[in-house]
Design an enzyme around this catalytic site. Structure first.
Site, PDB file in Angstrom:
ATOM      1  N   ASN A 149      19.300 -19.591  49.353  1.00 14.21           N
ATOM      2  CA  ASN A 149      19.747 -20.174  48.080  1.00 14.21           C
ATOM      3  C   ASN A 149      21.266 -20.036  48.035  1.00 14.21           C
ATOM      4  O   ASN A 149      21.772 -18.935  47.812  1.00 14.21           O
ATOM      5  CB  ASN A 149      19.070 -19.415  46.931  1.00 14.21           C
ATOM      6  CG  ASN A 149      19.593 -19.837  45.569  1.00 14.21           C
ATOM      7  OD1 ASN A 149      20.300 -20.830  45.439  1.00 14.21           O
ATOM      8  ND2 ASN A 149      19.229 -19.077  44.544  1.00 14.21           N
ATOM      9  N   TRP A 150      21.939 -21.145  48.253  1.00 13.66           N
ATOM     10  CA  TRP A 150      23.411 -21.090  48.295  1.00 13.66           C
ATOM     11  C   TRP A 150      24.031 -20.994  46.899  1.00 13.66           C
ATOM     12  O   TRP A 150      25.226 -20.780  46.770  1.00 13.66           O
ATOM     13  CB  TRP A 150      23.963 -22.310  49.037  1.00 13.66           C
ATOM     14  CG  TRP A 150      23.912 -22.179  50.533  1.00 13.66           C
ATOM     15  CD1 TRP A 150      23.190 -21.266  51.261  1.00 13.66           C
ATOM     16  CD2 TRP A 150      24.618 -22.978  51.495  1.00 13.66           C
ATOM     17  NE1 TRP A 150      23.414 -21.454  52.617  1.00 13.66           N
ATOM     18  CE2 TRP A 150      24.279 -22.506  52.785  1.00 13.66           C
ATOM     19  CE3 TRP A 150      25.496 -24.064  51.399  1.00 13.66           C
ATOM     20  CZ2 TRP A 150      24.794 -23.066  53.956  1.00 13.66           C
ATOM     21  CZ3 TRP A 150      26.004 -24.636  52.570  1.00 13.66           C
ATOM     22  CH2 TRP A 150      25.653 -24.124  53.839  1.00 13.66           C
ATOM     23  N   LYS A 151      23.205 -21.211  45.869  1.00 12.19           N
ATOM     24  CA  LYS A 151      23.708 -21.159  44.484  1.00 12.19           C
ATOM     25  C   LYS A 151      24.925 -22.100  44.340  1.00 12.19           C
ATOM     26  O   LYS A 151      24.963 -23.138  44.988  1.00 12.19           O
ATOM     27  CB  LYS A 151      24.027 -19.714  44.083  1.00 12.19           C
ATOM     28  CG  LYS A 151      22.840 -18.778  44.350  1.00 12.19           C
ATOM     29  CD  LYS A 151      22.991 -17.419  43.733  1.00 12.19           C
ATOM     30  CE  LYS A 151      21.753 -16.585  44.045  1.00 12.19           C
ATOM     31  NZ  LYS A 151      21.756 -15.294  43.368  1.00 12.19           N
TER      32      LYS A 151
ATOM     33  N   HIS B 263      14.702 -19.891  38.439  1.00 15.67           N
ATOM     34  CA  HIS B 263      15.536 -18.776  38.912  1.00 15.67           C
ATOM     35  C   HIS B 263      16.103 -18.051  37.691  1.00 15.67           C
ATOM     36  O   HIS B 263      16.432 -18.678  36.681  1.00 15.67           O
ATOM     37  CB  HIS B 263      16.653 -19.308  39.809  1.00 15.67           C
ATOM     38  CG  HIS B 263      17.385 -18.208  40.519  1.00 15.67           C
ATOM     39  ND1 HIS B 263      18.327 -17.426  39.888  1.00 15.67           N
ATOM     40  CD2 HIS B 263      17.292 -17.753  41.787  1.00 15.67           C
ATOM     41  CE1 HIS B 263      18.783 -16.535  40.743  1.00 15.67           C
ATOM     42  NE2 HIS B 263      18.175 -16.699  41.904  1.00 15.67           N
TER      43      HIS B 263
ATOM     44  N   GLU C  93      18.906 -16.963  37.077  1.00 14.49           N
ATOM     45  CA  GLU C  93      20.220 -17.455  36.647  1.00 14.49           C
ATOM     46  C   GLU C  93      20.074 -18.724  35.807  1.00 14.49           C
ATOM     47  O   GLU C  93      20.854 -18.963  34.883  1.00 14.49           O
ATOM     48  CB  GLU C  93      21.115 -17.664  37.878  1.00 14.49           C
ATOM     49  CG  GLU C  93      21.538 -16.317  38.464  1.00 14.49           C
ATOM     50  CD  GLU C  93      21.855 -16.317  39.947  1.00 14.49           C
ATOM     51  OE1 GLU C  93      21.976 -17.402  40.544  1.00 14.49           O
ATOM     52  OE2 GLU C  93      21.960 -15.210  40.518  1.00 14.49           O
TER      53      GLU C  93
ATOM     54  N   GLU D  58      11.734 -11.832  42.087  1.00 18.51           N
ATOM     55  CA  GLU D  58      13.150 -11.472  42.158  1.00 18.51           C
ATOM     56  C   GLU D  58      13.528 -10.605  40.947  1.00 18.51           C
ATOM     57  O   GLU D  58      13.824 -11.142  39.871  1.00 18.51           O
ATOM     58  CB  GLU D  58      14.010 -12.736  42.142  1.00 18.51           C
ATOM     59  CG  GLU D  58      13.777 -13.661  43.309  1.00 18.51           C
ATOM     60  CD  GLU D  58      15.012 -14.489  43.600  1.00 18.51           C
ATOM     61  OE1 GLU D  58      15.508 -14.410  44.730  1.00 18.51           O
ATOM     62  OE2 GLU D  58      15.497 -15.187  42.700  1.00 18.51           O
TER      63      GLU D  58
ATOM     64  N   GLY E 237      22.092  -9.854  43.835  1.00 16.52           N
ATOM     65  CA  GLY E 237      23.532  -9.754  44.054  1.00 16.52           C
ATOM     66  C   GLY E 237      24.116  -8.371  43.818  1.00 16.52           C
ATOM     67  O   GLY E 237      25.332  -8.211  43.748  1.00 16.52           O
TER      68      GLY E 237
ATOM     69  N   SER F 121      19.056  -9.132  46.883  1.00 17.18           N
ATOM     70  CA  SER F 121      19.808  -8.285  47.820  1.00 17.18           C
ATOM     71  C   SER F 121      19.128  -8.118  49.179  1.00 17.18           C
ATOM     72  O   SER F 121      19.205  -7.043  49.783  1.00 17.18           O
ATOM     73  CB  SER F 121      20.107  -6.924  47.196  1.00 17.18           C
ATOM     74  OG  SER F 121      20.966  -7.077  46.074  1.00 17.18           O
TER      75      SER F 121
ATOM     76  N   GLY G  15      20.022 -15.007  48.751  1.00 12.07           N
ATOM     77  CA  GLY G  15      21.212 -15.590  48.154  1.00 12.07           C
ATOM     78  C   GLY G  15      22.429 -15.383  49.033  1.00 12.07           C
ATOM     79  O   GLY G  15      22.663 -16.115  50.000  1.00 12.07           O
ATOM     80  N   GLY G  16      23.198 -14.360  48.727  1.00 14.53           N
ATOM     81  CA  GLY G  16      24.473 -14.125  49.409  1.00 14.53           C
ATOM     82  C   GLY G  16      24.394 -14.149  50.928  1.00 14.53           C
ATOM     83  O   GLY G  16      25.264 -14.719  51.595  1.00 14.53           O
TER      84      GLY G  16
HETATM   85  P1  PGA Z   1      20.979 -12.286  46.483  1.00 18.00           P
HETATM   86  O1  PGA Z   1      20.330 -13.467  45.591  1.00 18.00           O
HETATM   87  O2  PGA Z   1      20.273 -12.313  47.815  1.00 18.00           O
HETATM   88  O3  PGA Z   1      22.430 -12.638  46.576  1.00 18.00           O
HETATM   89  O4  PGA Z   1      20.716 -11.018  45.760  1.00 18.00           O
HETATM   90  C1  PGA Z   1      18.962 -13.736  45.647  1.00 18.00           C
HETATM   91  C2  PGA Z   1      18.611 -14.852  44.704  1.00 18.00           C
HETATM   92  O5  PGA Z   1      19.120 -14.892  43.588  1.00 18.00           O
HETATM   93  O6  PGA Z   1      17.805 -15.742  45.052  1.00 18.00           O
END
Ligand code: PGA
Length: 254
Positions: A20-22, A104, A106, A174, A180, A212, A233-234
């Site tokens: 997930n590049w967000k 998600h 977010e 999640e 993050g 994470s 994500g990251g």
């Molecule tokens: P993260 O994000 O790996 O940067 O913690 C995961 C996500 O929100 O899907």
């Protein structure tokens, strides 16, 4: 032990690794996708990247014919219409996506998305032939209050339309406080939540862990029973990190 899982449109796999590049990535970063393609498949592991909408079509070109699937990060519930700034599931499919992340945390936090809103989006994804990855997870306060299972199961029940379309659904657990932050629940905690989630889903629905996930902890997290992959994500922004996670997942293909 994880049951055998089928990735959409591919052979039998037991691990789904989704990036997930967000809101990250310009055209200059598309080279990361080239690196993923050049590295070739990892046996039994299904790979997907969900870039920002602006990169979807270009990413589709780079990933065409490869083992890496393309996904969107959100969609509107309607097929088309007066919804400035939104993107429909049909548009994602038209751009080459086969998956879409929905609900998600977010999106739930930044855009006030409710379970009912997520449920409508899941219907939209199915209408367009996309596999939704429905995200659920508790906040730190909910965890501290001992409500993790209750919160997650309530989100799930509110966010999933009935009847479920087995084979066209993934769920990602999640924990909001783990996203993050570099912090993760213990393997036992993750296993307990995944087991509870598995109890209300059709057999063989992939349940991913997210929050994470890094090359250093991927093996420990993916070894947890009922964990069938990761939403990353990251660590999905760099091909080398994402590949390291995919290779760790390969060790759990059975
Ligand atoms: P993260 O994000 O790996 O940067 O913690 C995961 C996500 O929100 O899907």
């Amino acid at each position: 032990m994880n049951a055998r899982r089928m990735a959409p449109g591919s052979g039998a796999v037991v691990q789904q690794i989704v990036g997930n590049w967000k809101m990250n990535g310009l055209g200059a970063e598309l080279g990361e996708l080239d690196a993923l393609v050049a590295a070739g498949p990892v046996a039994g592991v299904s790979l997907a990247i969900c870039p920002p909408a602006t990169l979807l079509s270009r990413a589709a070109g780079r990933l065409a014919g490869s083992h890496v699937m393309l996904g969107g990060q959100d969609c509107h519930a309607a097929q088309s219409g007066a919804h400035t700034g939104d993107i429909s599931a049909e548009m994602l499919a038209d751009a080459g996506a086969r998956l879409v992340i929905l609900g998600h945390s977010e999106r739930r936090a930044d855009h006030g998305e409710t379970d009912a809103c997520v449920r409508a989006k899941v219907e939209a994804a199915w209408r367009a032939g996309l596999t939704p990855i429905v995200c659920v997870g508790e906040t730190a306060a909910e965890r501290d209050a001992g409500c993790t299972h209750e919160v997650v199961l309530a989100q799930l029940s509110g966010s999933l339309p009935q009847p479920l379309r087995a084979g066209l659904l993934m769920v990602a657990y999640e924990p909001v406080w783990a996203i993050g932050t570099g912090r993760t629940p213990t393997p036992d905690e993750i296993g307990a939540v995944h087991q509870a989630i598995a109890g209300v889903l059709p057999p063989d629905t992939p349940i991913l862990y997210g929050g994470s996930v890094r090359p250093e902890n991927a093996a420990a997290l993916l070894a947890v029973p009922h964990v069938c992959g990761a939403l990353v994500g990251g660590a999905s922004l760099k091909a080398a990190d994402f590949l390291a996670i995919a290779r760790a997942a390969g060790a759990f293909v059975r």
